[in-house]
Write an enzyme that holds these catalytic residues in place. Structure first.
Site, short mmCIF file in Angstrom:
data_model
loop_
_atom_site.label_atom_id
_atom_site.label_comp_id
_atom_site.label_asym_id
_atom_site.label_seq_id
_atom_site.Cartn_x
_atom_site.Cartn_y
_atom_site.Cartn_z
N LYS A 37 0.85 -1.18 0.00
CA LYS A 37 0.00 0.00 0.00
C LYS A 37 0.89 1.24 0.00
O LYS A 37 1.83 1.35 0.78
CB LYS A 37 -0.91 -0.01 1.23
N GLU B 288 -18.69 -5.74 11.34
CA GLU B 288 -19.58 -4.97 12.21
C GLU B 288 -20.56 -5.85 12.96
O GLU B 288 -20.86 -5.60 14.13
CB GLU B 288 -20.33 -3.92 11.38
N ARG C 30 -25.03 -2.29 8.84
CA ARG C 30 -24.71 -3.68 8.52
C ARG C 30 -24.93 -4.61 9.71
O ARG C 30 -24.90 -5.82 9.57
CB ARG C 30 -23.26 -3.77 8.06
#
Length: 642
Positions: free
Chosen positions: A288, A377, A405
């Site tokens: 990244k 979540e 969610r």
């Protein structure tokens, strides 16, 4: 400053232009694309490190695949900047995340190359499988369906559900696992350790270098030969890794790991995989922030750094001339540690957002009492419920839009059992440039309808501290605290704790003719509006509700007894919001005032700066002033005609 694309990139207006290049030119395209992203984001802001990490993969995919006929889905869309630039949006990319400009995420209505809208993680495999099955039904056997998913997003339960289903289908599906050990913060959990074991197995890596091309050739001979080689390869892989391959056990053909920054090798690998039938997973290892050294070294900081000097790496920030109020998230983080020092039962939970929610403050101070559970979540809420059954007080911090969610878990695992889980909803209300996938528009409406919940919203930092203090007191039951993205209004915010009576608001300003009832930090806009109105001889009353549930009935009886014109103000949806709750109270108690609700209308709000979106929605300072004046004029007209 005019930003120019490089020699090759400037000629690529669609993927067909990329395909006209020779394979050896792909490296130059990748270099130019990476530089263009650096130039653009340094000047205009946006997400940064994620797209740098997939530059070579993006180039290879559009070089090999026949997009948009071949359907490409990016999970999450943070990594799709290169994709947008190569698919006809290069010259408009400076409008990225600007109101009226390009979305910061793939969006179906924006481009035919954006096969699926993605703002929340872990959805790509399900969507791609749906598309692949649809292609089967329609007889489109030549169509490719590719889901590019980060290893952070792969920790989401939905991704595993999709893998489980895809393994029993015969659909033409390719999952590309972009493995960089990062989402926004460093990844955690057993999957991370498993992927590390694959990438560091030297014997396995020597073996996999030959197997992909062999399988591609075998597949051309016929299904019998392909089946034999599949069984042989699976056996050897299991031996080399000393355990079964997770993805192979789900009936995926596993290939990799491959170097995600070797664009030529990626292109050749993808070309081979096009000819292998059934569900496949390509494991790509990337860095990244690749190509910008500072982003490679501190990937969390450079996930979305804002404007910066691309040469020095200095992030451009305005220097305050006076003490500034802190961000609500930082008040949460520091207050949680302060409370946890007083109450040994307090623990902190976040689903992969420790820096975004400032849970990292507690994770550093009390690492044994703060938990990052990955992008999960649902699990975060039920894990919190389990902790609460044993007498602990979990502060479960989830962005408002991400809490959508875990709605079933809030009802089934927390509310029905009346557990003292403190659900702190960060980024409540409109959030700005991240746009509709991240606006916290619906939490008031979907939380206030659940029996047993306390639903609150602080107007300022002191109220946030006091609500957190109140929520952890004994036997409070399920407790929701919603607060917005960004800074508050109190530089001097760290004050002694006070318990706030449940379901009690406060009067900020007495007045005449019109009353404003606000919930949460948007009430500070009402304070400014009242100050402007007072200069014109108009004196509305202003009340801070503090709680959407339970409502302060004593306060509301006072308001509806005294005022015939009432304005409700919330940074959330009008359908089912606190304004609706107040209308219900008015009808149930046989009052007959005129009520005007200010909030988010029944429509999707696009991206833009928070203050601009408040204006668009009609509940900024001037919107409040206009509404009060209209009501005041109506009152005075009625009085004159009466």
């Amino acid at each position: 400053m005019q930003i120019e694309a490089g020699e090759l990139l400037s000629k690529i207006n669609q993927p067909a232009d990329l395909k006209s290049l020779g394979e050896l030119q792909l490296e130059q395209v990748a270099q130019e694309l990476r530089q263009y992203i650096i130039d653009m984001v340094s000047e205009n802001g946006g997400h940064f490190a994620a797209s740098l990490g997939v530059v070579e993969l993006t180039v290879a995919l559009h070089y090999v695949m026949n997009t948009p006929y071949d359907q490409l889905i990016w999970d999450v869309g943070h990594q799709a900047y290169g994709h947008k630039i190569l698919t006809g949006r290069r010259d408009s990319f400076e409008t990225n995340r600007v109101m009226g400009g390009l979305s910061g995420f793939p969006k179906r209505s924006e481009s035919e190359y954006d096969s699926f809208g993605v703002g929340h993680s872990s959805t790509s495999i399900s969507a791609a499988l749906g598309m692949a099955v649809a292609s089967q039904i329609k007889g489109e056997s030549d169509r490719q369906h590719i889901a590019v998913i980060g290893d952070g997003a792969m920790t989401g339960g939905m991704a595993f559900e999709a893998l489980n289903h895809a393994g029993i289908e015969k659909s033409n599906l390719l999952v590309i696992l972009n493995d960089n050990c990062m989402s926004i913060d460093p990844n955690v959990g057993a999957l991370k350790e498993y992927l590390t074991s694959i990438t560091t197995s030297k014997s396995y890596n020597r073996f996999r270098d030959d197997i992909a091309s062999l399988l591609a050739k075998i597949s051309e001979i016929g299904p019998d030969a392909f089946g034999i080689i599949k069984r042989w390869e699976k056996s050897i892989k299991g031996t080399l890794l000393k355990n079964a391959n997770l993805f192979e056990s789900l009936n995926f053909r596993y290939f990799g790991p491959v170097d995600g920054h070797d664009v030529i090798k990626l292109a050749k690998t993808l070309e081979d995989l096009k000819h292998i039938p059934g569900p496949k997973l390509l494991h790509v290892v990337t860095v990244k922030g690749k190509g910008y050294s500072l982003a490679e070294k501190d990937q969390t900081k450079w996930h979305a750094p804002g404007l910066f000097d691309k040469i020095t790496g200095e992030i451009k920030k305005s220097i305050p001339t006076k003490p500034e109020a802190p961000k609500f998230q930082d008040v949460f983080g520091h207050t949680l540690v302060e409370l946890a020092e007083q109450n040994k039962n307090i623990v902190g939970i976040t689903p992969a957002m420790p820096s975004g929610s400032s849970m990292n403050i507690m994770m550093k101070a009390m690492p044994d009492r703060a938990f990052d559970v990955g992008i999960a979540e649902q699990h975060a809420v039920t894990f919190s419920a389990g902790l609460a059954t044993q007498g602990l007080v979990p502060f479960c911090n989830i962005y408002s839009s991400f809490m959508q969610r875990a709605y079933d878990q809030v009802i089934h695992d927390v509310a029905l059992q009346n557990l003292n889980v403190v659900m702190c909803l960060d980024r409540a209300g409109v959030v700005g440039a991240d746009g509709p996938t991240h606006h916290g528009a619906y939490d008031i409406a979907f939380m206030r309808c659940i029996p047993g919940l306390t639903v609150s919203a602080p107007m300022n930092e002191e109220e946030l501290r006091n609500l957190m203090y109140t929520a952890q007191l004994k036997d409070q039951g399920p407790f929701v605290i919603r607060y917005p993205r960004g800074k508050g209004v109190m530089p001097d915010w760290k004050r002694p704790f006070q318990a706030l009576p449940i379901g009690k608001g406060r009067k900020i300003t007495d007045g005449e003719e019109v009353a404003i009832l606000s919930l949460g930090a948007i009430g500070n806009e009402a304070v400014k509006a009242c100050q402007l109105l007072q200069q014109e001889g108009i004196f509305p009353a202003h009340y801070d509700l503090r709680y959407a549930k339970p409502l302060d009935q004593e306060l509301l009886h006072e308001v509806f007894t005294k005022y015939k014109r009432v304005i409700t103000l919330e940074d959330g949806c009008l359908q089912g919001g606190v304004g609706s709750a107040i209308l219900e109270f008015m009808v149930d108690n046989n009052y007959h005032s005129q009520v005007k609700r200010l909030g988010i209308a029944d429509e999707i709000i696009e991206h833009g700066e928070q203050e601009v979106l408040w204006e668009v929605c009609g509940y900024d300072v001037q919107g409040i002033v206009k509404t009060v004046k209209n009501m005041t004029t109506a009152i005075r007209t009625d009085t004159m005609t009466g």
